[in-house]
Motif scaffolding. Structure first.
Motif, mmCIF file in Angstrom:
data_model
loop_
_atom_site.group_PDB
_atom_site.id
_atom_site.type_symbol
_atom_site.label_atom_id
_atom_site.label_comp_id
_atom_site.label_asym_id
_atom_site.label_seq_id
_atom_site.Cartn_x
_atom_site.Cartn_y
_atom_site.Cartn_z
ATOM 1 N N ILE A 302 -3.349 -0.990 -0.948
ATOM 2 C CA ILE A 302 -4.549 -1.139 -0.361
ATOM 3 C C ILE A 302 -5.024 -2.601 -0.058
ATOM 4 O O ILE A 302 -5.441 -2.715 1.132
ATOM 5 N N GLU A 303 -4.460 -3.579 -0.653
ATOM 6 C CA GLU A 303 -4.668 -4.980 -0.230
ATOM 7 C C GLU A 303 -3.774 -5.600 1.012
ATOM 8 O O GLU A 303 -4.213 -6.573 1.383
ATOM 9 N N TYR A 305 -3.373 -4.697 4.028
ATOM 10 C CA TYR A 305 -3.557 -4.387 5.575
ATOM 11 C C TYR A 305 -3.010 -5.555 6.274
ATOM 12 O O TYR A 305 -2.807 -5.144 7.651
ATOM 13 N N GLU A 306 -3.152 -6.797 5.956
ATOM 14 C CA GLU A 306 -2.467 -7.653 6.823
ATOM 15 C C GLU A 306 -1.214 -7.544 7.234
ATOM 16 O O GLU A 306 -0.476 -7.933 8.274
ATOM 17 N N ARG A 307 -0.396 -7.282 6.010
ATOM 18 C CA ARG A 307 1.170 -6.851 6.179
ATOM 19 C C ARG A 307 1.257 -5.639 7.182
ATOM 20 O O ARG A 307 2.301 -5.570 7.806
ATOM 21 N N ARG A 308 0.275 -4.668 7.098
ATOM 22 C CA ARG A 308 0.351 -3.491 7.803
ATOM 23 C C ARG A 308 0.182 -3.904 9.328
ATOM 24 O O ARG A 308 1.039 -3.609 10.309
ATOM 25 N N ASN A 309 -0.717 -4.887 9.662
ATOM 26 C CA ASN A 309 -0.681 -5.329 10.821
ATOM 27 C C ASN A 309 0.301 -6.042 11.521
ATOM 28 O O ASN A 309 0.839 -5.870 12.635
ATOM 29 N N GLN A 310 1.010 -6.831 10.703
ATOM 30 C CA GLN A 310 2.274 -7.600 10.966
ATOM 31 C C GLN A 310 3.478 -6.611 11.140
ATOM 32 O O GLN A 310 4.159 -6.567 12.282
ATOM 33 N N ASP A 311 3.430 -5.363 10.297
ATOM 34 C CA ASP A 311 4.435 -4.637 10.583
ATOM 35 C C ASP A 311 4.169 -3.962 12.215
ATOM 36 O O ASP A 311 5.065 -3.667 12.927
ATOM 37 N N ASP A 344 2.733 7.538 8.808
ATOM 38 C CA ASP A 344 2.075 7.073 7.636
ATOM 39 C C ASP A 344 1.888 5.811 7.711
ATOM 40 O O ASP A 344 2.618 4.796 7.564
ATOM 41 N N LEU A 345 0.727 5.271 8.210
ATOM 42 C CA LEU A 345 0.229 4.120 8.689
ATOM 43 C C LEU A 345 -0.243 3.557 7.493
ATOM 44 O O LEU A 345 -0.505 2.101 7.362
ATOM 45 N N ASN A 346 -0.508 4.106 6.336
ATOM 46 C CA ASN A 346 -0.972 3.498 5.031
ATOM 47 C C ASN A 346 -2.359 2.752 5.052
ATOM 48 O O ASN A 346 -2.517 1.981 3.758
ATOM 49 N N TYR A 347 -3.006 2.878 6.129
ATOM 50 C CA TYR A 347 -4.359 2.144 5.867
ATOM 51 C C TYR A 347 -5.098 2.953 4.965
ATOM 52 O O TYR A 347 -5.283 4.039 4.918
ATOM 53 N N ARG A 348 -5.964 2.040 4.334
ATOM 54 C CA ARG A 348 -6.631 2.533 3.086
ATOM 55 C C ARG A 348 -8.191 2.660 3.291
ATOM 56 O O ARG A 348 -8.534 2.046 4.515
#
Length: 813
Positions: A302-303, A305-311, A344-348
């Protein structure tokens, strides 16, 4: 035109010469032949003595070969007369040739079977298309025509709606246990195109480390059996990266209108390579529209989200399709008319506890709940997926459920529900008919999601196209004879200030076509040099086409990696280069590139770092250079100075390992979850300068920085000279230990230190979920690097070798 009995169809003729023998190659084409994808080889006729030319209103030719007769009717004009002259010269009254060069199995000539084999193979060999595209016909003239056709597209195309069924499912490593028909056949009418994405297809270590899984054919079969029963479908393409798989199907009647099908993958896992996270993509040309489909699995927790943005940003920047048309630069995701993104974008869901989330779900208050969705917030801030649209969410979150049920997670972690599984699109003339989850499927802890889109695809009117094409060709013929291309450059000197290891530095210039005709530009290599630039420099785009009065921005990017860092660290190479920008049929322009590189411990030898007590950036470059290859006596002389008092291991390794030992010994997913790039840059600067006072960054970022450090070493911890010995003795613990005893002292100290640290991690495997296989796989590829490409068998042997040092009993023997 080719005249075969009553059938009159358009063909292209090619006179081919090899080994002083000739043959007539006959090609079919869908429209006018612009690129090789529009052309396919239909037949081959060797030029024989049974050959005659009859001229009339149209030039007629009769060609025969072994009882076969082909009557051709060519249009009147200079091109046809030139072609016939060459054909006559090829014939020259000789007897039928043997043409050994396209009959590899026979020395005395062959019949229809041999020629059919060649025709069939020609339709499926990329090399043949590449060779055709390298011919003058498909060079500048091709780009001129393509550009003009694109500008006039509205004159020969119209929009026609096609239904695209998009689907995504994280299957949590499970095999298919139930029919997928409730998911994939939920639409009333059969869709024209299916785009089906899976994540976590296989969670086994074999899939993660070797990209090998039996799940691929199992799930592919399940999909094929669940497609809409009222239509027949053809598989366009399948692509997979570890557990991320994408399949594209099309109705069979549409298959002939698909071309330029390409697939690519990008891993965004640990070190930016591992495929446990990342994306796969398929692009294709459908009628006259370019479509790109992406399936991604972004970072978890959950924490993060910045890593998801970078991905997401990494996927967009690194995923590029290399086309068969060599005159065109690679296409990135956004260079398509339509982009479809599933996964699965994994944003929570943030700022609500589990009970609050479930209460809103119970009330079906998805609008309020959606306001706490991380992806919605990132979209509103334009941090990711800029220009993309997601339909209104009117279904409950798709994660996390107890497997085999519709019950929310009852495990110890009791994760809050979230809309992890999403579908977005980018482009014009797109409307969404449905967006839903499918609660009846219970194989996984996720629920599958689908979306049905109606997409306006540009369809070609063949007669209008032909008319426009011929008009453009006449105009280009006139321009080519009258004008020479020229351009203006906004700058010719580019300077890169303070270049650092693994950090992108970009300078841009603008190229403006101030001439009277369109032009084609390309950076070309200089005399006796293998490429157009030094290996740390790239131009984007490196080649291209520029219409009259148009301009293009060219980005010159400097990026220093492990291959180029060693010489730059020692001052043996400088940030200096001259680029040559060439205009076809025009002149050359010269660009000067300069800059300065800030030395780094990354890419510096172990033995050199062991001599430096102070950060490398504080050391004079000539002194650091003198340490490389210095004799024992010379090192001893330097050791009289405090700054060069030898250390047992590089202080940089000690600082990172010590940090992890004190802070991350129980960290879940250590060495498996990537860190943030911004934090790696802070860690690198700290190691190189000693500023700030303590090592920055999260545990995952420090762990990845350690792996990147080991990867960057010019000579690995186990020197290349001992690599083969390690593989040869991998099954014997005692022999493995004996090989390590031969390592140079600094290298042996590092090996022993790292192995001891990893054994400590294994003592806490209950918390960090690490095991011997995972650590051996990750570290063996860094400590025992092959001097050439490492094959799968060598990887397994290297892992077996290193495993002996992770088991306490072996070490104590």
């Amino acid at each position: 035109m080719v005249d075969l009995g009553e059938v009159r169809e358009s063909r292209l003729l090619g006179l081919v010469e090899c080994a002083k023998e000739h043959a007539l190659f006959i090609y079919t084409h869908r429209r006018m032949a612009i690129t090789a994808d529009d052309v396919s080889l239909e037949d081959i006729f060797p030029v024989s003595c049974h050959f005659e030319v009859v001229e009339g209103e149209h030039i007629r030719i009769r060609v025969s070969f072994q009882q076969e007769v082909l009557a051709l009717s060519l249009p009147f004009g200079s091109h046809s007369r030139f072609f016939l002259r060459e054909l006559n010269k090829a014939w020259s009254g000789k007897e039928g040739p043997s043409l050994y060069w396209f009959y590899p199995t026979s020395r005395g000539g062959a019949g229809r079977e041999g020629r059919d084999d060649m025709v069939r193979s020609s339709s499926h060999t990329p090399a043949n298309k590449a060779q055709m595209l390298a011919m003058p016909k498909f060079g500048l003239r091709d780009n001129l025509i393509r550009c003009e056709l694109l500008k006039s597209e509205d004159q020969y195309t119209h929009l026609q709606n096609f239904s695209f069924f998009l689907a995504t499912y994280n299957v949590n490593g499970q095999p298919p246990k139930e029919s997928l028909a409730p998911w994939l056949s939920c639409s009333t009418s059969p869709p024209d195109v299916y785009c089906v994405g899976f994540q976590e297809l296989d969670l086994s270590k074999e899939a993660f480390f070797f990209n090998d899984t039996p799940r691929e054919p199992e799930w592919m079969r399940a999909v094929s059996e669940a497609l809409h029963p009222d239509a027949k479908y053809a598989l366009v393409k399948l692509v997979r990266l570890v557990g991320i798989m994408l399949l594209v199907y099309v109705k069979r009647e549409h298959a002939e209108f698909l071309s330029e099908v390409e697939a690519e993958t990008v891993g965004t896992g640990i070190m930016g390579r591992m495929g446990n996270k990342g994306a796969v993509a398929i692009r294709f040309h459908f009628h006259n529209s370019d479509v790109c489909v992406v399936n991604s699995h972004l970072a978890a927790h959950i924490e993060e989200y910045e890593r998801r943005n970078q991905d997401y940003r990494d996927i967009c920047s690194r995923l590029q399709f290399r086309l068969l048309d060599l005159s065109r630069p690679p296409l990135n995701i956004m260079k398509h008319n339509v982009v479809l993104w599933v996964g699965d974008l994994n944003y929570r869901i943030s700022d609500l506890d589990v009970d609050q989330v479930k209460e809103l779900i119970t009330k079906n208050d998805y609008e309020t709940l959606h306001n706490y969705d991380q992806l919605k917030r990132q979209l509103d801030e334009e941090a990711v997926f800029e220009g993309f649209i997601e339909g209104e969410i009117q279904f409950q979150p798709t994660y996390k459920y107890d497997t085999g049920s519709n019950d929310w997670d009852t495990s110890e972690k009791c994760r809050a529900p979230a809309w992890c599984d999403r579908i977005l699109w980018r482009g014009k003339n797109i409307t969404q008919s449905s967006y839903q989850s499918h609660m009846t499927l219970k194989t996984s802890d996720h629920k599958p999601v689908s979306s049905l889109l109606q997409i306006g695809i540009k369809v070609v009117n063949e007669e209008a196209y032909k008319k426009k094409f011929e008009e453009i060709v006449r105009t280009i013929d006139k321009m080519e004879n009258e004008c020479i291309p020229s351009v203006t450059l906004s700058r010719r000197e580019l300077h890169f200030q303070d270049v650092k290891y693994m950090e992108h530095h970009t300078e841009s210039l603008t190229l403006y076509n101030d001439g009277q005709v369109p032009c084609q530009f390309e950076f070309i290599k200089k005399l006796d040099e293998p490429t157009y630039s030094k290996p740390w420099l790239t131009a984007n785009p490196p080649k291209g086409f520029l219409a009259q009065g148009a301009e293009v921005d060219i980005d010159l990017e400097v990026f220093v990696n492990r291959a180029t860092a060693p010489d730059l660290n020692l001052g043996l190479e400088q940030i200096e280069d001259i680029l040559v920008l060439h205009l076809e049929r025009g002149k050359d322009y010269f660009l000067s590139v300069s800059g300065n590189y800030l030395s780094s411990c990354y890419g510096t030898p172990i033995t050199t770092l062991c001599q430096l007590r102070e950060p490398i950036r504080d050391m004079p470059l000539p002194t650091v250079r003198a340490l490389v290859g210095a004799s024992i006596q010379e090192v001893d002389q330097l050791s009289l100075n405090y700054f060069f008092l030898p250390l047992g291991i590089p202080k940089e390794i000690w600082m990172m390992v010590d940090h992890l030992f004190r802070n991350a010994i129980k960290q879940e997913d250590l060495f498996q979850q990537p860190g943030l790039r911004s934090e790696f840059q802070e860690i690198r600067d700290y190691l190189d300068t000693g500023v700030p006072d303590s090592l920055p960054g999260s545990n995952h970022s420090v762990a990845e920085a350690l792996l990147l450090f080991l990867e960057s070493l010019p000579e690995p911890v186990v020197p290349y000279s001992l690599y083969q010995q390690c593989l040869d003795c991998c099954s014997s613990p005692m022999l493995c230990k004996k090989v390590i005893s031969k390592l140079p002292q600094c290298h042996k100290n590092v090996f022993d230190y790292l192995a001891a640290f990893l054994r400590e991690l294994l003592k806490n495997s209950e918390h960090n979920h690490l095991d011997v296989n995972i650590l051996a796989t990750i570290f063996a590829s860094l400590l025992l690097r092959s001097p050439i490409t490492q094959d799968l068998a060598e990887k397994r042997k290297a892992q077996e070798f290193f495993q002996h040092f992770l088991v306490q009993e072996t070490v104590q023997d």
